[in-house]
Design a protein around this motif. Structure first.
Motif, mmCIF file in Angstrom:
data_model
loop_
_atom_site.group_PDB
_atom_site.id
_atom_site.type_symbol
_atom_site.label_atom_id
_atom_site.label_comp_id
_atom_site.label_asym_id
_atom_site.label_seq_id
_atom_site.Cartn_x
_atom_site.Cartn_y
_atom_site.Cartn_z
ATOM 1 N N ARG A 1 0.742 -1.053 -0.066
ATOM 2 C CA ARG A 1 -0.059 -0.119 0.062
ATOM 3 C C ARG A 1 0.878 1.318 0.113
ATOM 4 O O ARG A 1 2.112 1.197 0.577
ATOM 5 N N ALA B 1 0.438 5.862 0.113
ATOM 6 C CA ALA B 1 -0.555 6.835 0.567
ATOM 7 C C ALA B 1 -1.356 7.314 -0.508
ATOM 8 O O ALA B 1 -0.995 7.258 -1.767
ATOM 9 N N LEU B 2 -2.813 7.713 -0.247
ATOM 10 C CA LEU B 2 -3.450 8.097 -1.394
ATOM 11 C C LEU B 2 -3.518 9.745 -1.245
ATOM 12 O O LEU B 2 -3.928 10.415 -0.217
ATOM 13 N N SER C 1 -4.751 13.186 -1.170
ATOM 14 C CA SER C 1 -6.042 13.733 -0.988
ATOM 15 C C SER C 1 -6.737 14.228 -2.184
ATOM 16 O O SER C 1 -7.941 14.113 -2.107
ATOM 17 N N ALA D 1 -8.866 11.283 -3.894
ATOM 18 C CA ALA D 1 -9.715 10.681 -3.059
ATOM 19 C C ALA D 1 -11.195 10.497 -3.611
ATOM 20 O O ALA D 1 -11.899 9.394 -3.548
ATOM 21 N N ASP D 2 -11.818 11.478 -4.255
ATOM 22 C CA ASP D 2 -12.934 11.582 -4.732
ATOM 23 C C ASP D 2 -13.292 11.401 -6.031
ATOM 24 O O ASP D 2 -14.210 11.480 -6.843
ATOM 25 N N HIS E 1 -8.170 1.797 -4.881
ATOM 26 C CA HIS E 1 -8.727 2.813 -3.910
ATOM 27 C C HIS E 1 -8.860 1.930 -3.007
ATOM 28 O O HIS E 1 -9.958 0.822 -3.088
ATOM 29 N N ASP E 2 -8.456 1.920 -1.615
ATOM 30 C CA ASP E 2 -8.602 1.018 -0.555
ATOM 31 C C ASP E 2 -8.556 1.787 0.723
ATOM 32 O O ASP E 2 -7.667 1.941 1.339
ATOM 33 N N GLY E 3 -9.806 2.221 1.001
ATOM 34 C CA GLY E 3 -9.881 3.027 2.386
ATOM 35 C C GLY E 3 -9.310 4.618 2.160
ATOM 36 O O GLY E 3 -9.311 5.094 1.087
ATOM 37 N N ASP E 4 -8.194 4.455 3.019
ATOM 38 C CA ASP E 4 -7.536 5.768 3.007
ATOM 39 C C ASP E 4 -6.023 5.732 2.363
ATOM 40 O O ASP E 4 -5.324 6.362 2.597
ATOM 41 N N SER E 5 -6.094 4.620 1.546
ATOM 42 C CA SER E 5 -4.639 4.303 0.885
ATOM 43 C C SER E 5 -4.842 3.793 -0.390
ATOM 44 O O SER E 5 -5.931 3.496 -0.746
#
Length: 330
Positions: free
Chosen positions: A166, A168-169, A171, A174-175, A187-191
């Motif tokens: 994994r 970092a995503l 920001s 994210a959308d 995309h996997d949660g916050d990562s």
């Protein structure tokens, strides 16, 4: 094969500029980005001094992939197994200064055929498994050993090795996962889940000996550039002939940077030896016409050697045009 004429025109404008090392800095609309990303060429529109969140993510993913490859090669070397980077990772490292071009599905390594078992053991030691990715559960599922054995018995490579990591995503992404989420990243949660996959090659192809992958000193980290260019140009043409479902354009961008730097005489010698002169000729001259700064190859090259793999121009499939009648009939 490529349906949107507006996006297609933009793609080939980018190819023309990329060939002359003047990237087309252009802020892609969502529709344009989806079109380019499906063909793995959205990086052609980046300003690397001010990269987009997409390119920053691709850098993180590539760093993850290369860290795995570096660790593997270090341990392979420790047990006396030479290895080389091949295909995308090799081109990115040698020709693009380590700047990833879109996101790579896997990293290709070459090892000697008699070292396949040792390579398998090292990959397993590093947590890689010959397993397939289950998109619904976002996990690796066991692959039947008989399937793996059958694949390897008929192939020039081992069944793919994978592990999940994994990063970092960003920001800003994210959308809008629909604009960047495609294998090997999700995309996997916050990562961001990264499926790190390594393809281990023992030959270049079913009918091409391994010796070509080992030209030069074995300590070299990459296969010979001329061999790489010949294989890449040939494979792309033959994929067009076979009408592959997804017309990935990235290899053409790779080739516009690679071909001007190689020994064309060596490429032609290899192509002649393996009945692939037409494939190399058509790809080379297509890219020359698209802006690659080289002189075209003379058409009488097609009269040399065996033409059983001469299927005509074929590149009209990419440009949305009809192929012209051949000037030299087989």
């Amino acid at each position: 094969m490529l349906s949107d004429p507006t996006h297609l025109k933009l793609a080939f404008k980018a190819l023309r500029m990329w060939a002359t090392e003047q990237p087309l800095h252009h802020s892609l609309t969502p529709a344009e980005r989806e079109f380019m990303a499906r063909r793995r060429i959205e990086t052609a529109f980046e300003d690397f001094n001010a990269p987009s969140p997409f390119q920053r993510l691709y850098r993180d993913v590539f760093a993850c992939q290369m860290a795995a490859a570096t660790a593997l090669r270090k341990d392979l070397k420790a047990i006396g197994v030479p290895s080389r980077l091949y295909k995308g990772a090799a081109v990115v490292e040698q020709m693009l200064g380590g700047e990833p071009f879109s996101v790579m599905r896997d990293v290709d390594l070459v090892v000697p055929p008699d070292c396949a078992a040792k390579a398998r053991a090292v990959l397993r030691h590093h947590g890689f498994h010959q397993s397939d990715f289950d998109l619904e559960t976002r996990s690796l599922r066991d692959t039947d050993a008989r399937r793996v054995a059958a694949y390897e018995a008929a192939s020039y490579e081992l069944y793919a090795f994978s592990r999940i990591e994994r990063v970092a995503l960003p920001s800003a992404l994210a959308d809008c996962p629909q604009l960047w989420q495609r294998a090997p990243i999700w995309h996997d949660g916050d990562s961001v889940l990264v499926l790190v996959t390594v393809d281990v090659h023992v030959r270049a192809a079913e009918d091409i000996l391994a010796e070509y992958l080992w030209r030069g000193t074995k300590e070299h980290s990459f296969i010979d550039r001329s061999v790489e260019a010949w294989l890449l140009a040939t494979r792309y043409y033959l994929d067009l002939v076979r009408q592959k479902k997804r017309p990935i354009l990235r290899d053409l961008f790779y080739l516009t940077r690679l071909l001007p730097q190689v020994d064309i005489g060596q490429c032609l010698e290899l192509a002649d030896r393996h009945d692939t002169l037409p494939a190399f000729y058509y790809t080379y001259n297509f890219l020359q016409a698209a802006g690659m700064p080289v002189d075209p190859l003379p058409p009488d090259i097609l009269l040399k050697g065996n033409r059983k793999n001469d299927f005509g121009w074929q590149y009209g499939k990419l440009t949305g045009t009809l192929d012209a009648s051949p000037s030299l009939a087989a």
